[in-house]
Design an enzyme around this catalytic site. Structure first.
Site, PDB file in Angstrom:
ATOM      1  N   SER A 103       0.878  -1.177   0.000  1.00 46.20           N
ATOM      2  CA  SER A 103       0.000   0.000   0.000  1.00 46.20           C
ATOM      3  C   SER A 103       0.902   1.209   0.000  1.00 46.20           C
ATOM      4  CB  SER A 103      -0.863  -0.013   1.266  1.00 46.20           C
ATOM      5  OG  SER A 103      -1.483   1.243   1.476  1.00 46.20           O
ATOM      6  N   TYR A 163      -2.105   0.253  10.776  1.00 47.50           N
ATOM      7  CA  TYR A 163      -2.142  -0.197   9.371  1.00 47.50           C
ATOM      8  C   TYR A 163      -0.854   0.220   8.663  1.00 47.50           C
ATOM      9  CZ  TYR A 163      -3.760  -0.741   4.549  1.00 47.50           C
ATOM     10  OH  TYR A 163      -3.875  -1.117   3.235  1.00 47.50           O
TER      11      TYR A 163
END
Ligand code: 8X3
Length: 254
Positions: free
Chosen positions: A139, A152
């Site tokens: 990501s 995250y």
């Protein structure tokens, strides 16, 4: 003349979103796809759709955080040319000061140890294929941080490090390591899971953004990277919608 046997691609988290779209793209590219995720019915529905379209797909229910199950899955697999480590996700947007360690643990388990488990288990088959490819779906959160990203961001940095380290360690082996790092992608579940089912807050993530990436946009890049000639390694591919210049700079037309 008989056509060559299709190469096998394993996709984790294939029940929805980027994983499902990637499985479809790889099936369309001629791979036999092995669909893995926890939710069997969704995998079966996808496999059925793919079969109707003349593609080859198998369903293997799997929790990537369960090492025993991952090892059993790997032992049953006859061959593997491509592994797409896609399973993962975000939980919460609390600050570091306020976050629940249990959420961080869950995110580390899925986004980092899940990649480690499946990659370790399938590495012998990927190497034995003589031309293996490992994809890590990281990501933009694996490359830079943002407020509320906390657990995250930490986990995706972990996934990024696995890809970087593995590429060094596998140098000289017939296995490529590709990292795909998407920014804002609108899928049916990513933001909803992050906001623990709060649909309004989930929708606000994309408010006014002309065209967030779709799962298929990401799947398209995975299929492209995987189908480059074997000697070409796409180390890291960052993709964002045009409206997103960084994790925190997003153009919204409100
Ligand atoms: C998803 C991108 O910006 O929500 O991996 O962290 S972001």
């Amino acid at each position: 003349m008989s056509s060559p046997r299709p190469r096998t691609a394993v996709v984790t988290g294939a029940s929805s979103g980027i994983g499902a779209a990637t499985a479809r793209r790889l099936a369309e590219a001629g791979f036999h796809v092995v669909l893995t995720a926890r939710r069997t019915e969704r995998l079966e529905a996808l496999a059925e759709d793919l079969a109707k379209e003349g593609h080859s797909a198998a369903v293997r229910p799997l929790d990537v955080t369960d090492r025993t199950a991952v090892d059993a899955f790997a032992a049953e697999l006859t061959e593997c040319h491509v592994l797409v480590n896609n399973a993962g996700g975000a939980l919460g947007t609390e600050t570091v000061a306020a976050a629940d360690p249990a959420d961080w643990r869950t995110m580390y388990e899925t986004n980092v140890l899940g990649v480690l488990n499946v990659t370790q288990a399938l590495l012998p088959a990927l190497t034995a294929s003589g031309d293996g490819t490992i994809v890590v779906m990281s990501s933009t959160a694996g490359l830079a941080t943002y407020e509320g990203g906390g657990g995250y961001v930490a986990a995706k940095h972990g996934a990024h490090v696995i890809a970087e380290t593995l590429r060094l360690e596998l140098n000289g082996q017939p296995v490529r390591v590709i990292e795909i790092a998407p920014g804002m992608v609108r899928t049916e579940e990513f933001a909803l899971t992050r906001f623990r089912g709060d649909a309004e807050r989930a929708a606000a993530v994309y408010a006014g953004v002309a065209e967030p990436l779709t799962a298929d946009d990401v799947a398209d890049t995975v299929a492209w990277a995987v189908t480059r000639p074997s000697h070409v390694n796409v180390d890291l591919l960052v993709l964002r919608p045009r409206a997103q210049a960084s994790n925190s700079k997003v153009h919204r037309e409100l």
